[in-house]
Motif scaffolding. Sequence first.
Motif, short mmCIF file in Angstrom:
data_model
loop_
_atom_site.label_atom_id
_atom_site.label_comp_id
_atom_site.label_asym_id
_atom_site.label_seq_id
_atom_site.Cartn_x
_atom_site.Cartn_y
_atom_site.Cartn_z
N LEU A 145 -8.95 4.50 2.10
CA LEU A 145 -7.96 3.51 1.63
C LEU A 145 -8.65 2.28 1.04
N CYS A 146 -9.73 1.83 1.68
CA CYS A 146 -10.32 0.59 1.17
C CYS A 146 -11.45 0.85 0.20
N GLY A 147 -11.50 2.06 -0.34
CA GLY A 147 -12.39 2.31 -1.47
C GLY A 147 -13.83 2.57 -1.12
N LEU A 148 -14.14 2.72 0.16
CA LEU A 148 -15.53 3.04 0.52
C LEU A 148 -15.80 4.52 0.28
N LEU A 149 -14.74 5.32 0.35
CA LEU A 149 -14.84 6.74 -0.01
C LEU A 149 -13.77 7.00 -1.06
N SER A 150 -13.99 8.01 -1.90
CA SER A 150 -12.91 8.28 -2.86
C SER A 150 -12.21 9.57 -2.44
N PRO A 151 -10.90 9.59 -2.58
CA PRO A 151 -10.14 10.78 -2.15
C PRO A 151 -10.43 11.95 -3.08
N SER A 157 -8.13 14.24 -3.75
CA SER A 157 -6.94 14.31 -4.59
C SER A 157 -5.93 13.32 -4.06
N GLY A 158 -4.89 13.11 -4.82
CA GLY A 158 -3.86 12.16 -4.41
C GLY A 158 -4.10 10.78 -4.97
N ARG A 159 -3.14 9.90 -4.68
CA ARG A 159 -3.23 8.56 -5.26
C ARG A 159 -3.09 7.50 -4.18
N ILE A 160 -3.82 6.42 -4.36
CA ILE A 160 -3.70 5.27 -3.47
C ILE A 160 -3.35 4.08 -4.34
N ARG A 161 -2.20 3.48 -4.08
CA ARG A 161 -1.81 2.34 -4.91
C ARG A 161 -1.70 1.08 -4.07
N TRP A 162 -2.45 0.09 -4.49
CA TRP A 162 -2.38 -1.23 -3.85
C TRP A 162 -1.50 -2.10 -4.71
N HIS A 163 -0.45 -2.62 -4.16
CA HIS A 163 0.50 -3.45 -4.91
C HIS A 163 0.90 -2.76 -6.21
N LEU A 173 0.83 -1.20 0.00
CA LEU A 173 0.00 0.00 0.00
C LEU A 173 0.87 1.25 0.00
N VAL A 174 0.62 2.11 -0.98
CA VAL A 174 1.32 3.39 -1.03
C VAL A 174 0.28 4.49 -1.14
N VAL A 175 0.35 5.46 -0.24
CA VAL A 175 -0.59 6.57 -0.24
C VAL A 175 0.20 7.83 -0.55
N GLU A 176 -0.23 8.54 -1.58
CA GLU A 176 0.51 9.74 -1.98
C GLU A 176 -0.39 10.97 -1.99
N HIS A 177 -0.08 11.88 -1.10
CA HIS A 177 -0.75 13.19 -1.07
C HIS A 177 -2.27 13.09 -1.13
N VAL A 178 -2.81 12.25 -0.33
CA VAL A 178 -4.27 12.10 -0.33
C VAL A 178 -4.91 13.19 0.51
N SER A 179 -5.97 13.78 -0.04
CA SER A 179 -6.77 14.68 0.79
C SER A 179 -8.24 14.32 0.62
N LYS A 180 -9.01 14.68 1.62
CA LYS A 180 -10.43 14.32 1.59
C LYS A 180 -11.21 15.28 2.49
N GLY A 181 -12.34 15.75 2.00
CA GLY A 181 -13.18 16.60 2.82
C GLY A 181 -14.63 16.14 2.73
N TYR A 182 -15.43 16.58 3.65
CA TYR A 182 -16.87 16.29 3.58
C TYR A 182 -17.61 17.57 3.25
N GLU A 183 -18.70 17.43 2.55
CA GLU A 183 -19.54 18.59 2.30
C GLU A 183 -20.57 18.69 3.41
N VAL A 184 -20.54 19.78 4.15
CA VAL A 184 -21.52 19.99 5.20
C VAL A 184 -22.21 21.32 4.94
N ASN A 185 -23.49 21.32 4.77
CA ASN A 185 -24.27 22.52 4.47
C ASN A 185 -23.67 23.32 3.31
#
Lengths: 275, 276
Positions: B74-80, B82-88, B25-37
């Motif tokens: 990471l496990c794909g239930l949410l999408s980032p 920006s950034g990249r998530i690489r599995w193997h 697992l390699v995580v590169e510059h991942v960001s994530k936000g939620y939309e609230v109101n």
Amino acid sequence: MARPTGASKPTPDTAARRRRRKRLRATALVLATQVAILIAFLAFWDHMTSRNSAAAFMFGSPSAIGGFLLQMARDGSLWRDLYVTGSETLLGFFVGNLVGTVIGLSLWYSRFVSRVVEPFVIAIGSIPIIALAPIIIIWFGTGLISKVAMSTLSVVIVALVTSYKGALGVDPDQINLMRTLGASKFQIFRKLVVPASLTDIFAGLKLTVGFALIGAIVGEFMSSSEGLGHAIFKAGSLYVIPKVFAALVATIALALILTFIVGKIERLLMPWRRL
Amino acid sequence: MTEVGSGHKAGAANAVAGGAVVPPLVVEHVSKGYEVNGEIVPVIGDLSLTLREGEIISIVGPSGCGKTTLLNTLCGLLSPDSGRIRWHGREVTGQPQNVGYMLQKDLLLPWRTALGNAMLGLEIRGVAAAEAEDRSRAMLDQLGLHGFADHYPSTLSGGMRQRVALARTLVHEPDVLLLDEPFAALDFQSKLLIENDTASLVRQGRRSLLLITHDIEEAVSLADRVIVLSKRPTRIKAVYDIALGAERTDMIGLRQSPEFSHYVRRIWADLDVVLQ
Ligand SMILES: Nc1ncnc2c1ncn2[C@@H]1O[C@H](COP(=O)(O)OP(=O)(O)OP(=O)(O)O)[C@@H](O)[C@H]1O
Ligand SMILES: [Mg+2]
């Protein structure tokens, strides 16, 4: 804490038996109290009407009702009416719940469809079925089909709403878990949503026994030549009030039997809830 | 990384040209936000990390900083965002294969027995029933649940239920485990036992583990590396290589060693908990 090893079953036989006896005694007490209330009520009713013929005419009396029940049983009309209304109710109950539950559960599948459908469901659900009765008789005639239609209509929306609520109530974390295990939407539906909704579906089934019966009887009121609703209507229009009550007693008995059967099936289908 | 990291190159099935091992697992510059109101609330700031083969990483951070969000991303239930998530080495859409996921809630299905719950993942993957049952039984036995296979969850204790959940997670032999406070609801003794079992199953199978926890002692005692996250929007605040050796059999003794307390104290300080 020791690590769990081997089943922990060695409850002494006597302790289990004692507990079972205790539970039985509690059930017996509940039953005895219910019977006592019933008897007191009937005795009071009988007492108030035995020396007052006007009251006896207006309210009937337990003994007169019993007499009518006996007579209806002997001339066979009781069994025929029970059979007629029973089959109308069962058919309506079955069709209404099947259609309602299938639609309700499958609404889980598509947020789009469920949002489109929602106002229509509310609109249809708010129609008093009695208002539909004349139309239904025009469409389906005066026989069995129109009563089944009435019964089905009074069941279907309730079944739809309860099963949809059940499907929506599934824990989102549980859905996520299924997804991480690689489940397809259909697998999530079949292995999670449907069994998780069973509790709500059965709550709906119990509720709709009564609705199905009301639908059938209202249908019989409108136009019919047999059935418990017919018997009630006929006796009522002839002012034979004890006979009205006799038919009502039979109706209540029918509802109780059907509810009992649904409860049995529920216990059979959900063994994990017995524990 | 010390002993643990270097010993793995031999067992790598994922070696690519040049002999380097592709981390699971390699995580590169991942960001994530939620939309609230109508407003985007950033939760994960800019986060990069690498989980190596056979490595155990613990992640600690203040409550509400976005640990669960990170795991779900990471496990794909949410999408980032920006950034990249690489599995193997590969970016996947949807759920990555061979990842085991477990939460604090055991999420057992009440209408299935312990065995039925343990089998769920194999069943979904279409493994033949007999094989699925054998493997699940073996896994339950291994986790000390021998004789409880036919019990419904409602008749099991909290610790036993969490063991069943662990069996369900491990039975399809995922090579990466993502665990979100899996033992938080357990009493101290059950927790030590099940932590121990988890760690040894992970090490035996050369799996990798990303463990989110609030329990700093748990984090230090299990992990090769502890990552401390900052408050929201979360970033990596500090990383500790835990040099307590890979073979940690005496968990109680370990917790009393001065090195152990040293790590715990420093991580506490990083978390900046203000006690009033
Ligand atoms: N679906 C959502 N919609 C909007 N905001 C959310 C949602 N889920 C989480 N959040 C917010 O995002 C932040 C991070 O939540 P998250 O559950 O990832 O935190 P956490 O680090 O796992 O917390 P804890 O340690 O308490 O488990 C919180 O402030 C939370 O309020
Ligand atoms: Mg969390």
